[in-house]
Motif scaffolding. Sequence first.
Motif, PDB file in Angstrom:
ATOM      1  N   GLY A   1      46.918  17.515  58.244  1.00 22.38           N
ATOM      2  CA  GLY A   1      47.815  18.640  57.958  1.00 22.38           C
ATOM      3  C   GLY A   1      47.640  19.749  58.980  1.00 22.38           C
ATOM      4  N   CYS A   2      48.105  20.946  58.639  1.00 19.09           N
ATOM      5  CA  CYS A   2      48.062  22.043  59.601  1.00 19.09           C
ATOM      6  C   CYS A   2      46.602  22.478  59.825  1.00 19.09           C
ATOM      7  CB  CYS A   2      48.931  23.199  59.130  1.00 19.09           C
ATOM      8  SG  CYS A   2      48.254  24.101  57.733  1.00 19.09           S
ATOM      9  N   PRO A   3      46.313  23.130  60.946  1.00 21.77           N
ATOM     10  CA  PRO A   3      44.924  23.440  61.317  1.00 21.77           C
ATOM     11  C   PRO A   3      44.121  24.203  60.257  1.00 21.77           C
ATOM     12  CG  PRO A   3      46.385  23.838  63.176  1.00 21.77           C
ATOM     13  CD  PRO A   3      47.271  23.502  62.008  1.00 21.77           C
ATOM     14  N   ARG A   4      44.767  25.119  59.533  1.00 19.85           N
ATOM     15  CA  ARG A   4      44.009  25.882  58.510  1.00 19.85           C
ATOM     16  C   ARG A   4      44.088  25.237  57.126  1.00 19.85           C
ATOM     17  NH1 ARG A   4      45.465  32.273  59.439  1.00 19.85           N
ATOM     18  NH2 ARG A   4      45.228  32.330  61.693  1.00 19.85           N
ATOM     19  N   HIS A   5      44.611  24.030  57.064  1.00 20.21           N
ATOM     20  CA  HIS A   5      44.753  23.296  55.787  1.00 20.21           C
ATOM     21  C   HIS A   5      45.455  24.125  54.718  1.00 20.21           C
ATOM     22  CE1 HIS A   5      42.209  20.408  57.711  1.00 20.21           C
ATOM     23  NE2 HIS A   5      41.268  21.313  57.890  1.00 20.21           N
ATOM     24  N   CYS A   6      46.551  24.753  55.112  1.00 21.57           N
ATOM     25  CA  CYS A   6      47.273  25.642  54.193  1.00 21.57           C
ATOM     26  C   CYS A   6      47.836  24.898  52.985  1.00 21.57           C
ATOM     27  CB  CYS A   6      48.408  26.336  54.939  1.00 21.57           C
ATOM     28  SG  CYS A   6      47.820  27.293  56.345  1.00 21.57           S
ATOM     29  N   GLU A   7      48.042  23.596  53.125  1.00 23.79           N
ATOM     30  CA  GLU A   7      48.595  22.806  52.007  1.00 23.79           C
ATOM     31  C   GLU A   7      47.751  22.949  50.746  1.00 23.79           C
ATOM     32  OE1 GLU A   7      50.393  18.702  52.941  1.00 23.79           O
ATOM     33  OE2 GLU A   7      49.256  19.201  54.735  1.00 23.79           O
TER      34      GLU A   7
ATOM     35  N   VAL B   1      53.570  26.483  52.157  1.00 26.36           N
ATOM     36  CA  VAL B   1      53.522  27.750  52.889  1.00 26.36           C
ATOM     37  C   VAL B   1      52.320  27.721  53.838  1.00 26.36           C
ATOM     38  CG1 VAL B   1      53.217  30.243  52.643  1.00 26.36           C
ATOM     39  CG2 VAL B   1      54.672  29.002  51.026  1.00 26.36           C
ATOM     40  N   CYS B   2      52.562  28.085  55.090  1.00 27.15           N
ATOM     41  CA  CYS B   2      51.536  27.958  56.138  1.00 27.15           C
ATOM     42  C   CYS B   2      51.336  29.286  56.853  1.00 27.15           C
ATOM     43  CB  CYS B   2      52.002  26.890  57.132  1.00 27.15           C
ATOM     44  SG  CYS B   2      51.007  26.759  58.626  1.00 27.15           S
ATOM     45  N   SER B   3      50.081  29.664  57.007  1.00 20.71           N
ATOM     46  CA  SER B   3      49.788  30.942  57.677  1.00 20.71           C
ATOM     47  C   SER B   3      49.223  30.740  59.085  1.00 20.71           C
ATOM     48  CB  SER B   3      48.790  31.754  56.836  1.00 20.71           C
ATOM     49  OG  SER B   3      47.550  31.062  56.791  1.00 20.71           O
ATOM     50  N   CYS B   4      49.233  29.501  59.568  1.00 22.56           N
ATOM     51  CA  CYS B   4      48.692  29.232  60.911  1.00 22.56           C
ATOM     52  C   CYS B   4      49.507  29.974  61.974  1.00 22.56           C
ATOM     53  CB  CYS B   4      48.741  27.740  61.211  1.00 22.56           C
ATOM     54  SG  CYS B   4      47.628  26.767  60.189  1.00 22.56           S
ATOM     55  N   SER B   5      48.825  30.498  62.948  1.00 23.13           N
ATOM     56  CA  SER B   5      49.505  31.197  64.032  1.00 23.13           C
ATOM     57  C   SER B   5      49.930  30.180  65.076  1.00 23.13           C
ATOM     58  CB  SER B   5      48.559  32.209  64.668  1.00 23.13           C
ATOM     59  OG  SER B   5      47.520  31.506  65.328  1.00 23.13           O
TER      60      SER B   5
HETATM   61 ZN   LIG Z   1      48.752  26.288  58.193  1.00 24.29          ZN
END
Ligand SMILES: [Zn+2]
Length: 248
Positions: free
Chosen positions: A119-125, A103-107
Amino acid sequence: MKKTRIAPTPSGFLHKGNRFNAEWISNWAKLAGASIRLRIDDIDRSRFRNAYLEDIFERLKEWEIEWQEGPRNCQDFFQNHSQHHKLERYRRALGLIGGDSYVCSCSRKDIEGADWGKGCPRHCEENNMEFSVGKTALRVRIPGGLEAWTRPDGTPESIDLGMHPMHPVVWTREGLPAYHWVSILDDIDHEISDVWRGADLLESTGIQRQLARLAGLDGFETIRFGHHALITDTEGRKLSKSVLSGNQ
Ligand SMILES: [Zn+2]
Protein backbone atom coordinates in the motif's frame (compact mmCIF):
# COMPACT_ATOMS: atom_id res chain seq x y z
CA MET A 1 -23.38 6.48 -33.79
CA LYS A 2 -19.68 6.72 -33.02
CA LYS A 3 -18.49 9.71 -31.03
CA THR A 4 -14.98 10.78 -30.17
CA ARG A 5 -13.56 13.82 -28.40
CA ILE A 6 -10.79 16.38 -28.42
CA ALA A 7 -9.78 17.25 -24.85
CA PRO A 8 -7.27 20.10 -24.52
CA THR A 9 -6.26 21.64 -21.19
CA PRO A 10 -6.14 25.45 -20.79
CA SER A 11 -2.88 25.35 -18.82
CA GLY A 12 -0.65 26.50 -21.68
CA PHE A 13 -0.82 27.45 -25.33
CA LEU A 14 -1.59 24.63 -27.74
CA HIS A 15 1.43 23.24 -29.60
CA LYS A 16 2.36 20.96 -32.48
CA GLY A 17 1.54 17.88 -30.43
CA ASN A 18 -2.00 19.14 -29.79
CA ARG A 19 -2.37 19.91 -33.48
CA PHE A 20 -1.25 16.42 -34.45
CA ASN A 21 -3.77 14.89 -32.02
CA ALA A 22 -6.64 17.15 -33.15
CA GLU A 23 -5.99 16.48 -36.83
CA TRP A 24 -5.64 12.75 -36.21
CA ILE A 25 -9.03 12.71 -34.43
CA SER A 26 -10.66 14.90 -37.05
CA ASN A 27 -9.41 12.71 -39.92
CA TRP A 28 -10.43 9.52 -38.16
CA ALA A 29 -13.91 10.91 -37.40
CA LYS A 30 -14.47 11.76 -41.07
CA LEU A 31 -13.46 8.25 -42.18
CA ALA A 32 -15.43 6.51 -39.42
CA GLY A 33 -18.50 8.74 -39.70
CA ALA A 34 -18.09 9.75 -36.05
CA SER A 35 -19.07 13.01 -34.39
CA ILE A 36 -16.64 15.01 -32.26
CA ARG A 37 -17.12 16.60 -28.86
CA LEU A 38 -14.82 19.36 -27.67
CA ARG A 39 -14.11 18.86 -23.97
CA ILE A 40 -11.94 21.42 -22.22
CA ASP A 41 -10.28 20.00 -19.11
CA ASP A 42 -10.36 22.90 -16.65
CA ILE A 43 -10.83 21.03 -13.37
CA ASP A 44 -7.31 21.96 -12.27
CA ARG A 45 -7.28 25.75 -12.41
CA SER A 46 -3.80 26.20 -10.89
CA ARG A 47 -2.26 27.14 -14.25
CA PHE A 48 -5.44 28.32 -15.95
CA ARG A 49 -5.35 31.57 -17.93
CA ASN A 50 -8.04 33.15 -20.07
CA ALA A 51 -5.48 33.54 -22.84
CA TYR A 52 -5.00 29.75 -22.92
CA LEU A 53 -8.74 29.21 -23.19
CA GLU A 54 -9.05 31.72 -26.03
CA ASP A 55 -6.08 30.05 -27.71
CA ILE A 56 -7.96 26.72 -27.87
CA PHE A 57 -10.79 28.22 -29.93
CA GLU A 58 -8.44 30.26 -32.11
CA ARG A 59 -6.09 27.38 -32.94
CA LEU A 60 -8.88 24.88 -33.64
CA LYS A 61 -10.37 27.39 -36.06
CA GLU A 62 -6.98 28.00 -37.68
CA TRP A 63 -6.40 24.24 -38.04
CA GLU A 64 -9.93 23.85 -39.50
CA ILE A 65 -11.00 21.36 -36.84
CA GLU A 66 -14.78 21.09 -36.59
CA TRP A 67 -16.77 19.71 -33.68
CA GLN A 68 -20.46 19.06 -33.21
CA GLU A 69 -20.77 19.08 -29.40
CA GLY A 70 -19.27 21.11 -26.60
CA PRO A 71 -18.46 24.80 -26.12
CA ARG A 72 -18.49 27.13 -29.13
CA ASN A 73 -16.55 29.99 -27.48
CA CYS A 74 -15.18 31.19 -24.13
CA GLN A 75 -18.49 32.60 -22.90
CA ASP A 76 -20.37 29.41 -23.78
CA PHE A 77 -17.63 27.44 -22.04
CA PHE A 78 -17.88 29.34 -18.75
CA GLN A 79 -21.69 29.34 -18.78
CA ASN A 80 -22.39 25.77 -19.79
CA HIS A 81 -19.34 23.54 -20.03
CA SER A 82 -16.79 24.19 -17.29
CA GLN A 83 -16.08 20.99 -15.36
CA HIS A 84 -16.59 23.02 -12.19
CA HIS A 85 -20.35 22.90 -12.91
CA LYS A 86 -20.14 19.13 -12.41
CA LEU A 87 -18.34 18.97 -9.05
CA GLU A 88 -21.37 17.44 -7.36
CA ARG A 89 -21.59 14.71 -10.03
CA TYR A 90 -17.90 13.82 -9.58
CA ARG A 91 -18.26 13.85 -5.79
CA ARG A 92 -21.39 11.71 -5.63
CA ALA A 93 -19.91 9.10 -7.95
CA LEU A 94 -17.15 8.45 -5.38
CA GLY A 95 -19.77 6.44 -3.49
CA LEU A 96 -19.60 3.82 -6.25
CA ILE A 97 -15.99 2.94 -5.43
CA GLY A 98 -16.80 1.62 -1.94
CA GLY A 99 -14.24 -0.38 0.01
CA ASP A 100 -11.41 0.01 -2.44
CA SER A 101 -10.79 3.67 -1.59
CA TYR A 102 -8.96 5.14 1.38
CA VAL A 103 -7.84 8.52 2.67
CA CYS A 104 -4.08 9.06 2.30
CA SER A 105 -1.88 11.69 3.89
CA CYS A 106 1.36 10.74 2.10
CA SER A 107 3.17 13.68 0.56
CA ARG A 108 4.46 13.76 -3.00
CA LYS A 109 7.92 13.16 -1.54
CA ASP A 110 6.72 10.05 0.36
CA ILE A 111 5.35 8.62 -2.88
CA GLU A 112 8.51 9.12 -4.95
CA GLY A 113 9.95 5.75 -5.90
CA ALA A 114 7.79 3.99 -3.28
CA ASP A 115 7.13 0.25 -3.38
CA TRP A 116 3.33 -0.17 -3.37
CA GLY A 117 3.44 -3.85 -2.42
CA LYS A 118 2.01 -3.03 1.03
CA GLY A 119 0.00 0.00 0.00
CA CYS A 120 0.99 3.64 0.30
CA PRO A 121 4.27 4.46 2.12
CA ARG A 122 2.63 5.59 5.39
CA HIS A 123 0.15 2.68 5.34
CA CYS A 124 -2.76 5.11 5.46
CA GLU A 125 -5.20 2.29 4.59
CA GLU A 126 -4.95 1.06 8.19
CA ASN A 127 -5.56 4.48 9.72
CA ASN A 128 -9.12 5.22 8.56
CA MET A 129 -8.54 8.97 8.43
CA GLU A 130 -11.18 11.59 7.72
CA PHE A 131 -10.70 13.45 4.45
CA SER A 132 -9.32 16.90 5.10
CA VAL A 133 -8.77 19.48 2.35
CA GLY A 134 -5.14 20.55 2.17
CA LYS A 135 -3.95 17.50 4.14
CA THR A 136 -5.22 14.33 2.49
CA ALA A 137 -6.14 12.79 -0.86
CA LEU A 138 -8.49 9.91 -1.67
CA ARG A 139 -6.78 6.93 -3.32
CA VAL A 140 -8.10 3.75 -4.87
CA ARG A 141 -6.49 0.31 -4.66
CA ILE A 142 -6.50 -0.92 -8.26
CA PRO A 143 -5.62 -4.55 -9.01
CA GLY A 144 -2.87 -3.86 -11.55
CA GLY A 145 -1.58 -6.54 -13.92
CA LEU A 146 -2.28 -6.74 -17.63
CA GLU A 147 -5.06 -4.53 -18.93
CA ALA A 148 -6.16 -5.08 -22.55
CA TRP A 149 -8.71 -3.39 -24.79
CA THR A 150 -9.64 -2.75 -28.43
CA ARG A 151 -8.56 0.28 -30.43
CA PRO A 152 -10.99 2.29 -32.57
CA ASP A 153 -9.50 0.56 -35.63
CA GLY A 154 -10.35 -2.86 -34.13
CA THR A 155 -6.80 -3.94 -33.28
CA PRO A 156 -5.81 -4.98 -29.74
CA GLU A 157 -3.80 -2.84 -27.33
CA SER A 158 -2.66 -3.43 -23.74
CA ILE A 159 -0.51 -2.22 -20.86
CA ASP A 160 1.02 -4.11 -17.97
CA LEU A 161 0.40 -2.01 -14.85
CA GLY A 162 2.58 -4.34 -12.77
CA MET A 163 1.89 -6.42 -9.67
CA HIS A 164 1.94 -3.50 -7.24
CA PRO A 165 0.63 -0.44 -9.09
CA MET A 166 0.57 2.98 -7.46
CA HIS A 167 -2.92 3.62 -6.07
CA PRO A 168 -4.28 6.49 -8.16
CA VAL A 169 -5.78 9.58 -6.55
CA VAL A 170 -9.45 10.21 -7.35
CA TRP A 171 -9.93 13.25 -5.10
CA THR A 172 -7.01 15.58 -4.61
CA ARG A 173 -5.50 17.31 -1.62
CA GLU A 174 -6.89 20.55 -3.09
CA GLY A 175 -10.41 19.17 -2.61
CA LEU A 176 -11.07 18.56 -6.31
CA PRO A 177 -11.69 15.47 -8.44
CA ALA A 178 -8.48 14.15 -10.00
CA TYR A 179 -7.86 13.93 -13.75
CA HIS A 180 -8.59 10.18 -14.05
CA TRP A 181 -11.91 10.46 -12.26
CA VAL A 182 -13.09 13.45 -14.26
CA SER A 183 -12.02 11.87 -17.53
CA ILE A 184 -13.86 8.59 -16.82
CA LEU A 185 -17.12 10.29 -15.83
CA ASP A 186 -17.02 12.81 -18.68
CA ASP A 187 -16.43 10.09 -21.27
CA ILE A 188 -19.43 8.19 -19.89
CA ASP A 189 -21.67 11.27 -19.55
CA HIS A 190 -20.81 12.43 -23.07
CA GLU A 191 -21.44 8.93 -24.46
CA ILE A 192 -18.01 8.76 -26.06
CA SER A 193 -17.44 5.52 -28.01
CA ASP A 194 -13.89 6.02 -29.27
CA VAL A 195 -10.85 7.86 -27.89
CA TRP A 196 -7.56 8.65 -29.62
CA ARG A 197 -4.81 9.98 -27.36
CA GLY A 198 -1.03 10.19 -27.31
CA ALA A 199 1.11 7.19 -26.37
CA ASP A 200 2.10 9.00 -23.14
CA LEU A 201 -1.42 8.25 -21.86
CA LEU A 202 -1.23 4.46 -22.37
CA GLU A 203 -0.82 3.87 -18.64
CA SER A 204 -3.65 6.33 -17.89
CA THR A 205 -5.98 4.28 -20.09
CA GLY A 206 -5.13 1.12 -18.13
CA ILE A 207 -5.62 2.88 -14.79
CA GLN A 208 -8.91 4.45 -15.88
CA ARG A 209 -10.30 1.13 -17.09
CA GLN A 210 -9.47 -0.53 -13.76
CA LEU A 211 -10.90 2.39 -11.76
CA ALA A 212 -14.12 2.40 -13.77
CA ARG A 213 -14.50 -1.37 -13.34
CA LEU A 214 -14.06 -1.11 -9.55
CA ALA A 215 -16.78 1.54 -9.50
CA GLY A 216 -19.10 -0.60 -11.64
CA LEU A 217 -19.19 2.10 -14.33
CA ASP A 218 -20.07 -0.30 -17.17
CA GLY A 219 -20.34 2.46 -19.77
CA PHE A 220 -16.56 2.83 -19.75
CA GLU A 221 -15.70 -0.81 -20.47
CA THR A 222 -16.92 -0.63 -24.07
CA ILE A 223 -15.09 2.58 -25.04
CA ARG A 224 -12.35 1.86 -27.60
CA PHE A 225 -9.02 3.54 -26.86
CA GLY A 226 -6.20 4.03 -29.35
CA HIS A 227 -2.80 5.64 -28.75
CA HIS A 228 -0.85 7.40 -31.45
CA ALA A 229 2.86 8.23 -31.51
CA LEU A 230 3.96 11.55 -30.03
CA ILE A 231 5.41 14.33 -32.10
CA THR A 232 9.00 15.00 -31.07
CA ASP A 233 11.20 18.02 -31.62
CA THR A 234 14.56 17.87 -33.39
CA GLU A 235 16.30 16.59 -30.26
CA GLY A 236 13.81 13.78 -29.88
CA ARG A 237 12.22 15.23 -26.75
CA LYS A 238 8.52 14.78 -26.38
CA LEU A 239 6.86 18.05 -27.26
CA SER A 240 5.02 19.15 -24.21
CA LYS A 241 3.93 22.36 -22.59
CA SER A 242 7.00 22.26 -20.38
CA VAL A 243 9.28 22.50 -23.40
CA LEU A 244 7.27 25.23 -25.06
CA SER A 245 6.05 27.49 -22.31
CA GLY A 246 7.84 26.54 -19.14
CA ASN A 247 4.63 25.17 -17.64
CA GLN A 248 3.74 21.77 -16.21
ZN1 LIG B 1 -0.67 7.30 2.39
